[in-house]
Design an enzyme around this catalytic site. Structure first.
Site, mmCIF file in Angstrom:
data_model
loop_
_atom_site.group_PDB
_atom_site.id
_atom_site.type_symbol
_atom_site.label_atom_id
_atom_site.label_comp_id
_atom_site.label_asym_id
_atom_site.label_seq_id
_atom_site.Cartn_x
_atom_site.Cartn_y
_atom_site.Cartn_z
ATOM 1 N N GLY A 1 0.840 -1.196 0.000
ATOM 2 C CA GLY A 1 0.000 0.000 0.000
ATOM 3 C C GLY A 1 0.871 1.241 0.000
ATOM 4 N N GLN B 1 3.066 10.074 1.332
ATOM 5 C CA GLN B 1 4.370 9.405 1.471
ATOM 6 C C GLN B 1 5.317 9.740 0.319
ATOM 7 O OE1 GLN B 1 2.281 5.527 2.424
ATOM 8 N NE2 GLN B 1 4.150 5.234 3.611
ATOM 9 N N CYS C 1 5.773 -0.264 7.681
ATOM 10 C CA CYS C 1 5.448 0.954 6.942
ATOM 11 C C CYS C 1 6.671 1.395 6.149
ATOM 12 C CB CYS C 1 5.029 2.060 7.902
ATOM 13 S SG CYS C 1 4.558 3.592 7.077
ATOM 14 N N LEU C 2 6.465 1.738 4.895
ATOM 15 C CA LEU C 2 7.582 2.171 4.045
ATOM 16 C C LEU C 2 8.204 3.466 4.578
ATOM 17 C CD1 LEU C 2 6.013 1.381 0.560
ATOM 18 C CD2 LEU C 2 7.852 0.133 1.725
ATOM 19 N N HIS D 1 -4.558 1.304 7.787
ATOM 20 C CA HIS D 1 -3.189 1.844 7.887
ATOM 21 C C HIS D 1 -3.021 3.014 6.907
ATOM 22 C CE1 HIS D 1 1.377 1.213 7.986
ATOM 23 N NE2 HIS D 1 1.214 1.934 6.890
ATOM 24 N N GLU D 2 -3.505 2.832 5.677
ATOM 25 C CA GLU D 2 -3.355 3.892 4.669
ATOM 26 C C GLU D 2 -4.239 5.090 5.003
ATOM 27 O OE1 GLU D 2 -0.887 3.365 3.129
ATOM 28 O OE2 GLU D 2 -0.755 1.200 2.907
ATOM 29 N N HIS E 1 -2.610 7.422 7.348
ATOM 30 C CA HIS E 1 -1.620 8.323 6.735
ATOM 31 C C HIS E 1 -2.288 9.622 6.248
ATOM 32 C CE1 HIS E 1 2.200 6.186 6.594
ATOM 33 N NE2 HIS E 1 1.645 5.089 6.098
HETATM 34 O O1 GNR Z 1 3.958 -2.557 2.594
HETATM 35 C C1 GNR Z 1 3.292 -2.439 3.625
HETATM 36 N N1 GNR Z 1 2.971 -3.542 4.347
HETATM 37 C C2 GNR Z 1 2.062 -3.538 5.394
HETATM 38 C C3 GNR Z 1 2.017 -4.660 6.212
HETATM 39 C C4 GNR Z 1 1.112 -4.717 7.257
HETATM 40 C C5 GNR Z 1 0.257 -3.675 7.476
HETATM 41 C C6 GNR Z 1 0.305 -2.534 6.678
HETATM 42 C C7 GNR Z 1 1.203 -2.472 5.639
HETATM 43 S S1 GNR Z 1 1.237 -1.071 4.620
HETATM 44 C C8 GNR Z 1 2.903 -1.088 4.094
HETATM 45 C C9 GNR Z 1 3.148 -0.006 3.063
HETATM 46 C C10 GNR Z 1 2.928 1.346 3.693
HETATM 47 O O2 GNR Z 1 3.682 1.864 4.463
HETATM 48 N N2 GNR Z 1 1.818 1.969 3.388
HETATM 49 O O3 GNR Z 1 1.544 3.155 3.942
HETATM 50 NI NI NI Z 2 2.569 3.168 5.861
#
Ligand code: GNR
Ligand code: NI
Length: 174
Positions: free
Chosen positions: A46, A51, A94-95, A136-137, A140
């Site tokens: 995601g 980001q 999270c990236l 999660h997204e 952000h």
């Molecule tokens: O790549 C991602 N893997 C992930 C694994 C578990 C829960 C959420 C994520 S999102 C993350 C990519 C990211 O940082 N998206 O904002």
């Molecule tokens: Ni993230």
């Protein structure tokens, strides 16, 4: 398409509240395409516009080959229409917090309204990893990172590890 640099913590940009997209036009589609290419290259499942430094409410998701839905999902101006009372704990990464992982508790299922790649209003009912990823997204978009949902003790451990990794990366290239 283009691979864009991903912003990592700590950066004030990651705390910004992203603005609504007026409509999904060719400019927004270009951004979504670049986000998707950036996410695939990272690799991640995601990515949000903020980001890559663009404070707009746009998300791309692709859970990979075995998962449903197959292929990429584009979520613009997403809204939570319903979330389950039942909770689910899952390990997140999270990236923008490279190499850091922790268990996060969230509603196990959500129903989301959003605009798709063609500016069409749609709804999706998500469970399992898709539900975790969407939430999660969406965090952000409001300047929230998964570490903000941990206890202060756990958050501080991750923040310190990140700072240490950063220092070491700096010495390695100096
Ligand atoms: O790549 C991602 N893997 C992930 C694994 C578990 C829960 C959420 C994520 S999102 C993350 C990519 C990211 O940082 N998206 O904002
Ligand atoms: Ni993230």
């Amino acid at each position: 398409m283009a691979i864009l640099p991903i912003i990592t913590a700590p950066s004030p940009k990651l705390k910004a509240i992203s603005g609504e997209v007026e409509r999904v036009d060719d400019d927004v589609r270009r951004l979504l395409d670049d986000m998707l290419e950036t996410m695939y290259a990272a690799p991640g499942i995601g990515l949000t516009a903020i980001q890559v430094g663009v404070p707009r409410r746009a998300i791309v998701i692709d859970l990979g080959r075995e998962a449903q839905p197959a292929g990429p999902l584009f979520l613009v101006n997403p809204e939570i229409a319903w979330s389950s009372e039942e909770l689910l704990e899952r390990e997140e990464g999270c990236l923008s917090l490279p190499d850091q992982y922790a268990d996060v508790i969230r509603p196990s299922e959500v129903k989301i309204g959003y605009l798709d790649y063609d500016n069409v209003r749609r709804e999706i009912h998500a469970d399992q990893i898709l539900s975790t990823c969407i939430q999660h997204e969406m965090d952000h978009l409001d300047g929230i990172l998964f570490v903000d949902r941990l206890s202060a003790v756990k958050r501080n451990i991750i923040v310190r590890k990140l700072a240490k990794a950063r220092r070491q990366a700096r010495y390695a290239t100096a």
